[in-house]
Every structure is written in C-alpha cells, then in structure tokens.
Design a protein around this motif. Structure first.
Motif, PDB file in Angstrom:
ATOM      1  N   PRO A  10       0.795  -1.007   0.060  1.00 47.85           N
ATOM      2  CA  PRO A  10       0.027   0.058  -0.061  1.00 47.85           C
ATOM      3  C   PRO A  10       1.030   1.357  -0.023  1.00 47.85           C
ATOM      4  O   PRO A  10       2.052   1.251   0.524  1.00 47.85           O
ATOM      5  CB  PRO A  10      -0.801  -0.069   1.286  1.00 47.85           C
ATOM      6  N   ALA A  11       0.536   2.177  -0.757  1.00 48.87           N
ATOM      7  CA  ALA A  11       1.104   3.539  -0.732  1.00 48.87           C
ATOM      8  C   ALA A  11       0.870   4.214   0.757  1.00 48.87           C
ATOM      9  O   ALA A  11      -0.091   4.249   1.322  1.00 48.87           O
ATOM     10  CB  ALA A  11       0.511   4.649  -1.836  1.00 48.87           C
ATOM     11  N   PRO A  12       2.036   4.936   1.006  1.00 52.89           N
ATOM     12  CA  PRO A  12       1.659   5.508   2.450  1.00 52.89           C
ATOM     13  C   PRO A  12       0.890   6.777   2.343  1.00 52.89           C
ATOM     14  O   PRO A  12       0.790   7.420   1.480  1.00 52.89           O
ATOM     15  CB  PRO A  12       3.519   6.344   2.524  1.00 52.89           C
ATOM     16  N   GLY A  13       0.263   6.693   3.370  1.00 51.55           N
ATOM     17  CA  GLY A  13      -1.144   7.681   3.514  1.00 51.55           C
ATOM     18  C   GLY A  13      -0.619   8.715   3.903  1.00 51.55           C
ATOM     19  O   GLY A  13       0.661   9.180   4.398  1.00 51.55           O
ATOM     20  N   PRO A  14      -1.536   9.763   3.859  1.00 57.19           N
ATOM     21  CA  PRO A  14      -1.248  11.363   4.175  1.00 57.19           C
ATOM     22  C   PRO A  14      -0.767  11.467   5.717  1.00 57.19           C
ATOM     23  O   PRO A  14      -1.371  10.480   6.486  1.00 57.19           O
ATOM     24  CB  PRO A  14      -2.537  12.020   3.981  1.00 57.19           C
ATOM     25  N   ALA A  15       0.244  12.361   6.076  1.00 60.73           N
ATOM     26  CA  ALA A  15       0.577  12.436   7.369  1.00 60.73           C
ATOM     27  C   ALA A  15      -0.525  13.055   8.276  1.00 60.73           C
ATOM     28  O   ALA A  15      -1.447  13.678   7.669  1.00 60.73           O
ATOM     29  CB  ALA A  15       1.829  13.540   7.463  1.00 60.73           C
ATOM     30  N   GLY A  16      -0.661  12.584   9.472  1.00 58.95           N
ATOM     31  CA  GLY A  16      -1.694  13.145  10.528  1.00 58.95           C
ATOM     32  C   GLY A  16      -1.514  14.274  10.788  1.00 58.95           C
ATOM     33  O   GLY A  16      -0.404  15.102  10.469  1.00 58.95           O
ATOM     34  N   PRO A  17      -2.624  15.111  11.397  1.00 53.09           N
ATOM     35  CA  PRO A  17      -2.328  16.645  11.620  1.00 53.09           C
ATOM     36  C   PRO A  17      -1.289  16.537  12.669  1.00 53.09           C
ATOM     37  O   PRO A  17      -0.844  15.833  13.557  1.00 53.09           O
ATOM     38  CB  PRO A  17      -3.793  16.938  12.189  1.00 53.09           C
ATOM     39  N   ILE A  18      -0.662  17.664  12.799  1.00 52.24           N
ATOM     40  CA  ILE A  18       0.403  18.339  13.727  1.00 52.24           C
ATOM     41  C   ILE A  18      -0.187  18.588  15.146  1.00 52.24           C
ATOM     42  O   ILE A  18      -1.147  19.038  15.271  1.00 52.24           O
ATOM     43  CB  ILE A  18       1.010  19.410  13.174  1.00 52.24           C
ATOM     44  N   ASN A  19       0.449  17.892  16.046  1.00 53.46           N
ATOM     45  CA  ASN A  19       0.225  17.694  17.484  1.00 53.46           C
ATOM     46  C   ASN A  19       1.087  18.171  18.345  1.00 53.46           C
ATOM     47  O   ASN A  19       2.242  17.567  18.628  1.00 53.46           O
ATOM     48  CB  ASN A  19      -0.557  16.607  17.848  1.00 53.46           C
ATOM     49  N   LEU A  20       1.175  19.450  19.000  1.00 44.59           N
ATOM     50  CA  LEU A  20       2.324  20.022  19.603  1.00 44.59           C
ATOM     51  C   LEU A  20       2.612  19.254  20.850  1.00 44.59           C
ATOM     52  O   LEU A  20       3.713  19.018  21.218  1.00 44.59           O
ATOM     53  CB  LEU A  20       1.750  21.351  20.023  1.00 44.59           C
ATOM     54  N   THR A  21       1.461  18.819  21.624  1.00 48.16           N
ATOM     55  CA  THR A  21       1.690  18.066  22.968  1.00 48.16           C
ATOM     56  C   THR A  21       2.244  16.712  22.634  1.00 48.16           C
ATOM     57  O   THR A  21       3.276  16.367  23.310  1.00 48.16           O
ATOM     58  CB  THR A  21       0.322  17.470  23.445  1.00 48.16           C
ATOM     59  N   ALA A  22       1.887  16.039  21.362  1.00 46.10           N
ATOM     60  CA  ALA A  22       2.816  14.957  21.090  1.00 46.10           C
ATOM     61  C   ALA A  22       4.255  15.036  21.070  1.00 46.10           C
ATOM     62  O   ALA A  22       5.214  14.163  21.291  1.00 46.10           O
ATOM     63  CB  ALA A  22       2.129  14.218  20.041  1.00 46.10           C
ATOM     64  N   ILE A  64      -4.848  23.942  16.117  1.00 42.82           N
ATOM     65  CA  ILE A  64      -5.740  24.358  15.138  1.00 42.82           C
ATOM     66  C   ILE A  64      -5.137  25.278  14.004  1.00 42.82           C
ATOM     67  O   ILE A  64      -5.343  24.978  12.881  1.00 42.82           O
ATOM     68  CB  ILE A  64      -7.082  24.795  15.909  1.00 42.82           C
ATOM     69  N   GLN A  65      -4.523  26.271  14.544  1.00 43.63           N
ATOM     70  CA  GLN A  65      -3.889  27.192  13.602  1.00 43.63           C
ATOM     71  C   GLN A  65      -2.915  26.776  13.058  1.00 43.63           C
ATOM     72  O   GLN A  65      -2.608  27.127  11.697  1.00 43.63           O
ATOM     73  CB  GLN A  65      -3.481  28.424  14.774  1.00 43.63           C
ATOM     74  N   VAL A  66      -1.775  25.881  13.339  1.00 42.88           N
ATOM     75  CA  VAL A  66      -0.764  25.534  12.796  1.00 42.88           C
ATOM     76  C   VAL A  66      -1.241  24.750  11.597  1.00 42.88           C
ATOM     77  O   VAL A  66      -0.468  24.262  10.481  1.00 42.88           O
ATOM     78  CB  VAL A  66       0.143  24.746  13.420  1.00 42.88           C
ATOM     79  N   ASN A  67      -2.457  23.884  11.812  1.00 43.10           N
ATOM     80  CA  ASN A  67      -2.613  23.042  10.651  1.00 43.10           C
ATOM     81  C   ASN A  67      -3.687  23.749   9.510  1.00 43.10           C
ATOM     82  O   ASN A  67      -4.051  22.971   8.740  1.00 43.10           O
ATOM     83  CB  ASN A  67      -3.689  21.784  11.253  1.00 43.10           C
ATOM     84  N   SER A  68      -3.919  25.072   9.888  1.00 40.42           N
ATOM     85  CA  SER A  68      -4.881  25.542   9.090  1.00 40.42           C
ATOM     86  C   SER A  68      -4.055  26.727   8.352  1.00 40.42           C
ATOM     87  O   SER A  68      -4.595  27.618   7.481  1.00 40.42           O
ATOM     88  CB  SER A  68      -6.260  25.854   9.624  1.00 40.42           C
TER      89      SER A  68
END
Length: 251
Positions: free
Chosen positions: A30-42, A68-72
């Motif tokens: 399978p082709a690699p899926g899109p990266a998940g949203p950025i999470n500062l806490t993680a 929210i802001q960094v992902n948009s």
C-alpha cells in the motif's frame, strides 16, 4: 543424458509458470497515507522534559489553539518550549501569583504566529511578534541576537539561548529554551514616581510649608496676645489707683 534433459525441461517450464503466477498474485504494497495533523503536545511528550509547559498549554487551552492554527495557517508557527528545569528555577510561587489571564498571556508569549528557522531568527527584524502581542508589535515582543549557530532570545527581563529543535519542518518549529521567557511588561521593575517630595529645611528638618505655617500661626496669634497684655496693664493701674484713694481717706 538427452532423455533426462528432455524429461526435466517440461518440469522446469511448469515450475517457472507457477512461480510467475504466485508473484503476480501477491498484492502490491500500500502507498503511504497522508501524514496526520500536527500535535504540539505529542511533540513535547516525545521530548520528555516539558511536563510543566504541557500542563500550562492544557489549562490555558493554548495548546489546542496552536494545533488548530498550525494545521490551517499558511504562515506556520514557532514555539519556544521551556524545560521542566526552567520552571523549577523560577522563584517559589511565581506561577501561582499570576491570574488566569496572566497565565494565558505568559504561555502565548512563548508562541510566534510565524514559522522561523534558526537562520531566520539570526536575521529577523526585532522585536518579533508573539501571540501575546496582539496588534502592537512593540508590546510582548521577543528580541533575537547571535551569530553562526548561536541564537539568543531576550524578553527585556531575561535572556537565554535557543537550544536544539524538537521540530523544524514547516509549518511548525519547536525550539528548546532553558529559561522561562518572562515578559518585561509583566515582570519588569516598576518605574519610580516622577513627583519629587517637598524639600526640607536643612537646619530644622521641616519643610518650607511647615515654616510658613508656624509664621502664620504666630502672626495670627500676635493681636490676641497684645490685647491680653493691654488688659492686664489696665487692671493693674486700676488696682493701684484704688489703693491710693483708700490711703487718702485713712490719713
């Protein structure tokens, strides 16, 4: 030998066909899926030494706002994350003395609404806006100086080095700082009042107003004193005249 070769040839052909069939039957990876949203806490959790900062991000809800802001946002963001040791080096009760609004502003002061690499910070125009700045660039801003790979950040109250990056890929950069960035607008020393106290007389140690007041009191009291003195003189003269009159009658 010729018979043996003729016998093996069909078998080898059949084996090759079977292997080819099995290989083609296997599903493609399978082709690699899109990266998940950025999470500062993680990102901070992976760093392993930012428990206090993560707690503040949570109770002030700034962490969720950053996510929210960094992902948009196309501008990206930059976060300066103080270590747990940085918070431990604060004076006892520093955070507890802050109101809820002040805690929010303190955390926002560690976030810039733009993505910066370390090279960017070396050539940036100071002061750099933070999320606490609002529309005024000069208030709650950060100042960066340094050369080569050494970058320092100053708040006008404290100064420390910008250490290694936990993340430096657009749209989010997270840099480690060894001191809590205390804004001068919140923690700086208060200016003295520009009104000077009234000068005091070097001989008596009292002010000019006090001297004037005493003089006024003496001036106000003088007529009364003179009146009382006159009355005493009249009384004495009357008594002396009465004694002389009595002596005349006796002799």
């Amino acid at each position: 030998m010729a018979i043996t070769r003729l016998t093996l040839a069909p078998l080898l052909l059949i084996a090759a066909v079977i292997l080819s069939t099995e290989t083609s039957a296997q599903p493609a990876a399978p082709a690699p899926g899109p990266a998940g949203p950025i999470n500062l806490t993680a990102i901070l959790e992976k760093g392993g030494q930012f428990t206090t900062f993560m707690h503040l991000l949570k109770i002030t809800q700034v962490g969720e706002q950053v996510n929210i802001q960094v992902n948009s946002s196309s501008e990206g963001m930059t976060v300066f994350a103080p270590t747990d040791n940085a918070f431990q080096n604060l004076k006892a009760g520093t955070l507890n003395k802050l109101s809820a609004d002040e805690q929010v502003k303190l955390v926002l002061y560690h976030v810039s609404p733009k993505f910066y690499t370390l090279d960017d910070l070396l050539s940036v125009s100071n002061p750099v806006r933070t999320q606490a700045s609002g529309r005024d660039n000069g208030v709650y801003g950060l100042n960066f100086t340094g050369e080569a790979n050494q970058v320092n950040v100053s708040t006008g109250y404290v100064e420390t080095r910008v250490s290694n990056a936990l993340r430096s890929q657009r749209p989010l950069a997270v840099y480690v700082v060894d001191m809590v960035l205390l804004p001068g607008e919140m923690f700086g020393e208060h200016k003295l009042s520009p009104i000077a106290p009234a000068p005091k007389s070097p001989s008596t140690g009292v002010s000019d107003d006090d001297t004037k007041s005493d003089s006024t009191k003496k001036a106000a009291a003088s007529p009364a004193d003179k009146s009382a003195s006159g009355e005493r003189r009249v009384g004495l003269g009357f008594g002396f005249g009465l004694v002389v009159l009595c002596l005349k009658f006796l002799f």
